[in-house]
Design a protein around this motif. Structure first.
Motif, PDB file in Angstrom:
ATOM      1  N   ALA A   1       0.812  -1.222   0.000  1.00  0.00           N
ATOM      2  CA  ALA A   1       0.000   0.000   0.000  1.00  0.00           C
ATOM      3  C   ALA A   1       0.842   1.267   0.000  1.00  0.00           C
ATOM      4  CB  ALA A   1      -0.941  -0.005   1.201  1.00  0.00           C
ATOM      5  N   ARG A   2       1.907   1.299   0.796  1.00  0.00           N
ATOM      6  CA  ARG A   2       2.714   2.524   0.880  1.00  0.00           C
ATOM      7  C   ARG A   2       3.406   2.871  -0.434  1.00  0.00           C
ATOM      8  NH1 ARG A   2       3.631   0.386   6.019  1.00  0.00           N
ATOM      9  NH2 ARG A   2       3.024   1.771   7.742  1.00  0.00           N
ATOM     10  N   LEU A   3       3.615   1.894  -1.283  1.00  0.00           N
ATOM     11  CA  LEU A   3       4.351   2.157  -2.514  1.00  0.00           C
ATOM     12  C   LEU A   3       3.535   2.937  -3.536  1.00  0.00           C
ATOM     13  CD1 LEU A   3       6.221   0.039  -1.167  1.00  0.00           C
ATOM     14  CD2 LEU A   3       6.859  -0.662  -3.470  1.00  0.00           C
ATOM     15  N   ARG A   4       2.269   3.202  -3.245  1.00  0.00           N
ATOM     16  CA  ARG A   4       1.496   4.042  -4.158  1.00  0.00           C
ATOM     17  C   ARG A   4       2.070   5.460  -4.177  1.00  0.00           C
ATOM     18  NH1 ARG A   4      -4.355   3.737  -2.263  1.00  0.00           N
ATOM     19  NH2 ARG A   4      -3.669   1.749  -1.389  1.00  0.00           N
ATOM     20  N   TRP A   5       2.841   5.836  -3.132  1.00  0.00           N
ATOM     21  CA  TRP A   5       3.470   7.157  -3.076  1.00  0.00           C
ATOM     22  C   TRP A   5       4.979   7.074  -3.353  1.00  0.00           C
ATOM     23  CZ3 TRP A   5       0.255   5.621   1.130  1.00  0.00           C
ATOM     24  CH2 TRP A   5      -1.038   6.157   1.078  1.00  0.00           C
ATOM     25  N   ALA A   6       5.431   5.999  -3.958  1.00  0.00           N
ATOM     26  CA  ALA A   6       6.878   5.785  -4.091  1.00  0.00           C
ATOM     27  C   ALA A   6       7.548   6.754  -5.054  1.00  0.00           C
ATOM     28  CB  ALA A   6       7.154   4.347  -4.530  1.00  0.00           C
ATOM     29  N   GLY A   7       6.842   7.296  -6.050  1.00  0.00           N
ATOM     30  CA  GLY A   7       7.489   8.191  -7.009  1.00  0.00           C
ATOM     31  C   GLY A   7       8.310   7.406  -8.001  1.00  0.00           C
ATOM     32  N   ASP A   8       9.514   7.889  -8.318  1.00  0.00           N
ATOM     33  CA  ASP A   8      10.376   7.239  -9.298  1.00  0.00           C
ATOM     34  C   ASP A   8      11.395   6.335  -8.613  1.00  0.00           C
ATOM     35  OD1 ASP A   8       9.132   8.645 -11.332  1.00  0.00           O
ATOM     36  OD2 ASP A   8      10.516  10.332 -11.147  1.00  0.00           O
ATOM     37  N   CYS A   9      11.873   5.354  -9.371  1.00  0.00           N
ATOM     38  CA  CYS A   9      12.995   4.547  -8.892  1.00  0.00           C
ATOM     39  C   CYS A   9      14.270   5.376  -8.950  1.00  0.00           C
ATOM     40  CB  CYS A   9      13.153   3.294  -9.755  1.00  0.00           C
ATOM     41  SG  CYS A   9      11.718   2.199  -9.772  1.00  0.00           S
ATOM     42  N   PHE A  10      15.238   5.057  -8.132  1.00  0.00           N
ATOM     43  CA  PHE A  10      16.514   5.776  -8.114  1.00  0.00           C
ATOM     44  C   PHE A  10      17.576   4.856  -7.532  1.00  0.00           C
ATOM     45  CE2 PHE A  10      14.764   6.221  -3.976  1.00  0.00           C
ATOM     46  CZ  PHE A  10      15.835   6.270  -3.110  1.00  0.00           C
ATOM     47  N   PRO A  11      18.849   5.160  -7.717  1.00  0.00           N
ATOM     48  CA  PRO A  11      19.905   4.281  -7.194  1.00  0.00           C
ATOM     49  C   PRO A  11      19.997   4.365  -5.672  1.00  0.00           C
ATOM     50  CG  PRO A  11      20.716   5.665  -8.971  1.00  0.00           C
ATOM     51  CD  PRO A  11      19.400   6.227  -8.553  1.00  0.00           C
ATOM     52  N   GLY A  12      19.263   3.537  -4.971  1.00  0.00           N
ATOM     53  CA  GLY A  12      19.314   3.602  -3.521  1.00  0.00           C
ATOM     54  C   GLY A  12      18.284   2.732  -2.837  1.00  0.00           C
ATOM     55  N   ALA A  13      17.778   3.205  -1.714  1.00  0.00           N
ATOM     56  CA  ALA A  13      16.800   2.477  -0.919  1.00  0.00           C
ATOM     57  C   ALA A  13      16.074   3.476  -0.033  1.00  0.00           C
ATOM     58  CB  ALA A  13      17.477   1.399  -0.069  1.00  0.00           C
ATOM     59  N   TYR A  14      14.929   3.069   0.530  1.00  0.00           N
ATOM     60  CA  TYR A  14      14.198   3.957   1.420  1.00  0.00           C
ATOM     61  C   TYR A  14      13.369   3.134   2.386  1.00  0.00           C
ATOM     62  CZ  TYR A  14      10.879   3.402  -2.514  1.00  0.00           C
ATOM     63  OH  TYR A  14      10.090   2.910  -3.523  1.00  0.00           O
ATOM     64  N   ALA A  15      13.004   3.774   3.503  1.00  0.00           N
ATOM     65  CA  ALA A  15      12.324   3.045   4.576  1.00  0.00           C
ATOM     66  C   ALA A  15      11.398   3.982   5.333  1.00  0.00           C
ATOM     67  CB  ALA A  15      13.353   2.439   5.533  1.00  0.00           C
ATOM     68  N   TRP A  16      10.410   3.373   5.997  1.00  0.00           N
ATOM     69  CA  TRP A  16       9.504   4.116   6.870  1.00  0.00           C
ATOM     70  C   TRP A  16       9.792   3.759   8.317  1.00  0.00           C
ATOM     71  CZ3 TRP A  16       8.275   2.766   1.964  1.00  0.00           C
ATOM     72  CH2 TRP A  16       7.580   3.689   1.171  1.00  0.00           C
ATOM     73  N   TYR A  17       9.257   4.594   9.239  1.00  0.00           N
ATOM     74  CA  TYR A  17       9.597   4.465  10.651  1.00  0.00           C
ATOM     75  C   TYR A  17       8.640   3.586  11.427  1.00  0.00           C
ATOM     76  CZ  TYR A  17      13.131   8.100  10.524  1.00  0.00           C
ATOM     77  OH  TYR A  17      14.261   8.808  10.279  1.00  0.00           O
ATOM     78  N   GLY A  18       9.175   2.766  12.306  1.00  0.00           N
ATOM     79  CA  GLY A  18       8.433   2.137  13.371  1.00  0.00           C
ATOM     80  C   GLY A  18       7.747   0.840  13.030  1.00  0.00           C
ATOM     81  N   SER A  19       7.159   0.242  14.058  1.00  0.00           N
ATOM     82  CA  SER A  19       6.460  -1.022  13.945  1.00  0.00           C
ATOM     83  C   SER A  19       5.114  -0.820  13.271  1.00  0.00           C
ATOM     84  CB  SER A  19       6.257  -1.602  15.357  1.00  0.00           C
ATOM     85  OG  SER A  19       5.420  -2.722  15.346  1.00  0.00           O
TER      86      SER A  19
END
Length: 638
Positions: free
Chosen positions: A281-299
């Motif tokens: 569900a959260r990936l609906r706001w992912a935008g574009d791919c890029f050379p890297g990684a990303y994460a959200w906070y908490g349990s």
């Protein structure tokens, strides 16, 4: 096209129930084409789910009829996204996410506490620990992985450029409330597989967004490095819907790094994947791919960690460090340069920073970011080398880059802002321990009697420590305050290795000793106090670490034969011959002693035995030749 405009909200906490039941009331204007509706949402939810049946929605006017409308709703603490229908009015579906915002750096609210954590958190963590044959097999794979730091080869996708790219893509992070901490410091996790050998361990398989075996091995290496120095544990599970777990996926195809976000949105978002819910569900706001990684906070159920366009290897610390960095975001850590005490250590060069990126260097204060009301650095020192600190070229303007400018200048010696940060520092470890390990058993901690209160008079204590065969001990004093004396003749601490070597001579005062590594698998910490003047004493933490290589002293090879005679063709010097030997049987290594003695030996050549044709570099002038001939005759007469 649907347009949602916020008019305001009221957040009402109904009670601190076992399931953390919340009621959030939001008034929104929903625009469908040219028609505007004034709506009031009364949402019943937890941190991870919205109860559509008990939530309420009222809208006006009562016409026309709208079958389905997408809406996004925002409160101080949550983002809601879903579908509603109008006239008749109702909620079709709704998802809840902790609100994405610029995260407080290296800061969090209070750590998880079993006395204040809900019953649900305490029980569901055990329910989520599955033990099927695949999980048991994976635990063996996990246990065999190494936590040793890899070579710090600087790959093009090292942590810091990735973080910079991620921020340029407007990725943001969430503020954590207390119940978003991972209960007991245990993080259940799973992943999507490409369908290779690790597919049997995954929550599901998808060749477009799956992790390869190499990806998973890199993730494991990162987790092991965190586990090795904290109480935090990672447990690969078959997830259960509604229970907290960390879901790791790609937003690109591992085989060619082609961006798959359109595929994720069209084919995966909104779908119940293998009975564990809308995990994308959260990936609906992912935008574009890029050379890297990303994460959200908490349990959360699940919480997300996304690897973008990068190929990973567990042989490079830069790759492992990237994963560590993002997992620390999942655990609640933000960026160090936004700490409230940053101005004491760094001087920010605002003119050299792209204006749109100034917020990434602004201190975390509530006036600019409400989530900073939960700011907490846990009393840890500011660390320029933290894995969570920016480098001094992030978001730099083109003009500053051309002129060799920097975004930050250190104010104190030892503050390195230019080097890449790809491994955990002691400060990173300290704050993680204070966030998650405050209530964990202290079986790897030793303290002087009564610590942190003053130690008694006339104490002689020994603290023996041992680890498994093949390992040695890393010992770090975290607190140290004993009666000072020039030769530590009153109160003292001493550390002795298992072989009798003194690793720390008698020490006192308030200067913490440097980290100590034993030579053998055991050591003893000795403590002594006399009959007067008492202080807080010491606290030390120890860990099992990989054994340091045994020192190897150098050894000589055999002597070679003599060389030809030579005097450098100077016509007058005595010709000499030499033989050599080499310090390679064995070579000195791991701090061993080099070979003693000379590597070359010279002897004078006897003229009568020196054949000119075989000794071309041995040349005499005529006078010298005559003298040599006379000497030869005299030599023969005797």
């Amino acid at each position: 096209m649907v347009q949602v405009q916020s008019l305001g909200f009221l957040l009402l906490i109904i009670g601190n129930f076992v399931v953390h039941s919340l009621t959030t009331t939001i008034k929104q204007r929903v625009v469908v084409g040219r028609k505007k509706f004034q709506c009031t949402f009364v949402l019943k939810h937890t941190n991870t789910e919205v109860n559509v049946k008990t939530s309420k929605l009222t809208c006006s006017p009562k016409k026309p009829k709208i079958k389905s409308v997408d809406v996004d709703l925002v409160s101080d603490d949550f983002l809601f996204s879903g579908k509603i229908k109008l006239n008749p009015t109702g909620i079709i579906s709704m998802y809840v996410f902790p609100l994405s915002t610029t995260m407080a750096p290296t800061t969090r609210s209070t750590p998880w506490n079993p006395e204040t954590t809900t019953e649900e958190q305490a029980t569901t963590m055990h329910t989520n620990q599955t033990s099927g044959p695949e999980e048991v097999e994976f635990k063996e794979v996990y246990s065999a992985a190494s936590s040793v730091l890899r070579p710090k080869y600087r790959h093009y996708c090292g942590i810091d450029p990735i973080e910079e790219n991620m921020r340029r893509k407007d990725k943001s992070y969430t503020s954590m409330s207390q119940d978003q901490f991972w209960a007991n410091g245990v993080i259940p996790w799973s992943f999507v597989s490409t369908g290779d050998d690790f597919a049997k361990y995954a929550v599901h398989t998808d060749a477009n967004v799956g992790l390869t075996k190499a990806d998973v091995e890199t993730v494991i290496a990162a987790m092991k490095q965190i586990e090795d120095r904290t109480c935090i544990k990672f447990n690969m599970v078959k997830p259960v819907k509604g229970q907290p777990w960390l879901f790791i996926a790609r937003d690109n195809k591992a085989s060619d790094l082609s961006c798959q976000i359109p595929y994720v949105i069209s084919d995966l978002v909104g779908k119940d994947i293998n009975g564990v819910g809308d995990i994308y569900a959260r990936l609906r706001w992912a935008g574009d791919c890029f050379p890297g990684a990303y994460a959200w906070y908490g349990s959360s159920s699940p919480q997300n960690f996304v690897i973008s366009k990068v190929t990973l290897s567990n042989q490079y610390q830069g790759h492992i460090g990237l994963i560590v960095h993002e997992i620390l975001h999942n655990q609640g850590l933000g960026h160090t340069q936004k700490r409230q005490d940053a101005s004491q250590y760094i001087d920010i060069q605002w003119n050299n920073i792209q204006p749109a990126s100034h917020p990434q260097y602004e201190a975390c204060i509530t006036a600019k970011d409400p989530s900073c009301s939960r700011y907490n650095d846990y009393g840890t020192p500011y660390d320029c080398s933290s894995i969570m600190h920016y480098q001094d070229t992030f978001f730099i303007t083109d003009a500053a880059r051309r002129s060799g400018g920097k975004t930050m200048i250190p104010k104190k010696a030892g503050c390195d802002l230019s080097s890449s940060k790809s491994s955990l520092t002691n400060t990173d470890i300290e704050i993680l321990k204070k966030m998650y390990c405050a209530n964990s058993p202290q079986e790897k901690v030793i303290m002087s009697p009564n610590h942190p209160a003053n130690y008694p008079d006339n104490q002689d204590k020994e603290y023996p420590i041992s680890v498994e065969d093949g390992f040695v001990i890393g010992l770090s004093f975290t607190e140290f305050k004993l009666e000072p004396h020039s030769s530590c003749g009153y109160d003292w601490v001493q550390v002795v290795d298992g072989d009798g070597t003194v690793l720390l001579d008698k020490s006192c005062g308030d200067t913490k000793p440097a980290r100590i590594t034993s030579r053998t698998k055991s050591l003893t910490v000795k403590f002594h106090s006399d009959s007067s003047q008492n202080f807080a004493g010491f606290r030390a933490e120890y860990e099992q670490v990989g054994s340091t290589p045994t020192p190897v002293n150098g050894g000589w090879s055999d002597w070679s034969g003599f060389s030809a005679c030579s005097n450098g063709k100077d016509g007058k010097s005595v010709c000499k011959k030499k033989k050599v030997r080499y310090c390679n049987k064995p070579s000195a290594a791991n701090g061993g002693k080099p070979c003693e003695g000379a590597a070359e030996m010279f002897e004078d050549c006897v003229p009568a035995w020196t054949v000119p044709a075989k000794n071309l570099d041995c040349v005499f002038n005529r006078r010298m030749v005559s003298m040599v001939s006379t000497l030869q005759v005299q030599f023969l007469m005797y």
